[in-house]
Write a protein that holds these residues in place. Structure first.
Motif, PDB file in Angstrom:
ATOM      1  N   CYS A  92      -6.418 -48.132 -10.522  1.00 25.94           N
ATOM      2  CA  CYS A  92      -7.419 -47.128 -10.147  1.00 25.94           C
ATOM      3  C   CYS A  92      -8.837 -47.483 -10.604  1.00 25.94           C
ATOM      4  O   CYS A  92      -9.794 -47.167  -9.927  1.00 25.94           O
ATOM      5  N   GLY A  93      -8.965 -48.072 -11.736  1.00 29.95           N
ATOM      6  CA  GLY A  93     -10.281 -48.430 -12.260  1.00 29.95           C
ATOM      7  C   GLY A  93     -11.056 -47.263 -12.855  1.00 29.95           C
ATOM      8  O   GLY A  93     -12.207 -47.424 -13.253  1.00 29.95           O
ATOM      9  N   THR A  94     -10.443 -46.097 -12.940  1.00 28.32           N
ATOM     10  CA  THR A  94     -11.158 -44.924 -13.456  1.00 28.32           C
ATOM     11  C   THR A  94     -11.220 -44.902 -14.985  1.00 28.32           C
ATOM     12  O   THR A  94     -11.717 -43.937 -15.561  1.00 28.32           O
ATOM     13  N   CYS A  95     -10.746 -45.957 -15.604  1.00 28.72           N
ATOM     14  CA  CYS A  95     -10.784 -46.054 -17.074  1.00 28.72           C
ATOM     15  C   CYS A  95     -11.771 -47.116 -17.525  1.00 28.72           C
ATOM     16  O   CYS A  95     -11.737 -47.540 -18.674  1.00 28.72           O
ATOM     17  N   HIS A  96     -12.647 -47.515 -16.611  1.00 23.16           N
ATOM     18  CA  HIS A  96     -13.600 -48.602 -16.872  1.00 23.16           C
ATOM     19  C   HIS A  96     -14.567 -48.231 -18.001  1.00 23.16           C
ATOM     20  O   HIS A  96     -15.157 -47.153 -17.993  1.00 23.16           O
ATOM     21  N   VAL A  97     -14.707 -49.133 -18.947  1.00 21.03           N
ATOM     22  CA  VAL A  97     -15.680 -48.956 -20.033  1.00 21.03           C
ATOM     23  C   VAL A  97     -16.431 -50.266 -20.239  1.00 21.03           C
ATOM     24  O   VAL A  97     -15.974 -51.340 -19.836  1.00 21.03           O
ATOM     25  N   TYR A  98     -17.595 -50.141 -20.864  1.00 19.90           N
ATOM     26  CA  TYR A  98     -18.335 -51.307 -21.333  1.00 19.90           C
ATOM     27  C   TYR A  98     -18.119 -51.395 -22.850  1.00 19.90           C
ATOM     28  O   TYR A  98     -18.458 -50.464 -23.588  1.00 19.90           O
ATOM     29  N   VAL A  99     -17.560 -52.500 -23.258  1.00 27.19           N
ATOM     30  CA  VAL A  99     -17.301 -52.723 -24.681  1.00 27.19           C
ATOM     31  C   VAL A  99     -18.573 -53.257 -25.333  1.00 27.19           C
ATOM     32  O   VAL A  99     -19.305 -54.048 -24.733  1.00 27.19           O
ATOM     33  N   ASP A 100     -18.840 -52.816 -26.532  1.00 27.91           N
ATOM     34  CA  ASP A 100     -19.988 -53.366 -27.256  1.00 27.91           C
ATOM     35  C   ASP A 100     -19.859 -54.888 -27.311  1.00 27.91           C
ATOM     36  O   ASP A 100     -18.765 -55.414 -27.590  1.00 27.91           O
ATOM     37  N   PRO A 101     -20.951 -55.604 -27.021  1.00 27.38           N
ATOM     38  CA  PRO A 101     -20.871 -57.074 -26.971  1.00 27.38           C
ATOM     39  C   PRO A 101     -20.262 -57.704 -28.216  1.00 27.38           C
ATOM     40  O   PRO A 101     -19.579 -58.733 -28.123  1.00 27.38           O
ATOM     41  N   SER A 102     -20.464 -57.091 -29.358  1.00 25.20           N
ATOM     42  CA  SER A 102     -19.926 -57.674 -30.588  1.00 25.20           C
ATOM     43  C   SER A 102     -18.401 -57.616 -30.640  1.00 25.20           C
ATOM     44  O   SER A 102     -17.779 -58.250 -31.502  1.00 25.20           O
TER      45      SER A 102
END
Ligand code: FES
Length: 107
Positions: A45-55
């Motif tokens: 579904c892709g509805t759990c997409h997050v951006y993780v902190d680069p670190s």
């Protein structure tokens, strides 16, 4: 148990206490962050997409081929970043203590 910092779509920040043994998606959904997890973690579904902190990118297990394919599929709808992950593929354990994620726009 891990404390995960969550940045909402409105820029708000909250620290979630997340129990070990599940997937991060479940905790984000239950905390009404905007993550829906419609497919229940089946990577469809892709509805759990997050951006993780680069670190944190290199501190998490790498994406599987299936996760990468699902992210690519939603890339036509939302901005993908090198830090994009499906939160249903992030297992909760002590190792993610202090993880910071930003909720991606809805798909
Ligand atoms: S919950 Fe559907 S892809 Fe993660």
């Amino acid at each position: 148990m891990a404390v995960v910092r969550v940045i909402g779509r409105d820029g708000s920040k909250q620290d979630l206490d997340v129990a070990n043994g599940g997937q991060l998606m479940d905790a984000l959904r239950d905390a009404s962050t905007g993550v829906q997890g419609t497919c229940g973690g089946m990577m469809s579904c892709g509805t759990c997409h997050v951006y993780v902190d680069p670190s944190w990118v290199d501190r998490l297990p790498p994406k599987s081929e299936d996760e990468s394919a699902m992210l690519e599929a939603i890339g036509e709808l939302v901005e993908l970043k090198p830090t994009s992950r499906l939160s249903c593929q992030i297992a909760v354990d002590d190792d993610i203590e202090g993880l910071c994620v930003e909720i991606a726009p809805p798909v």
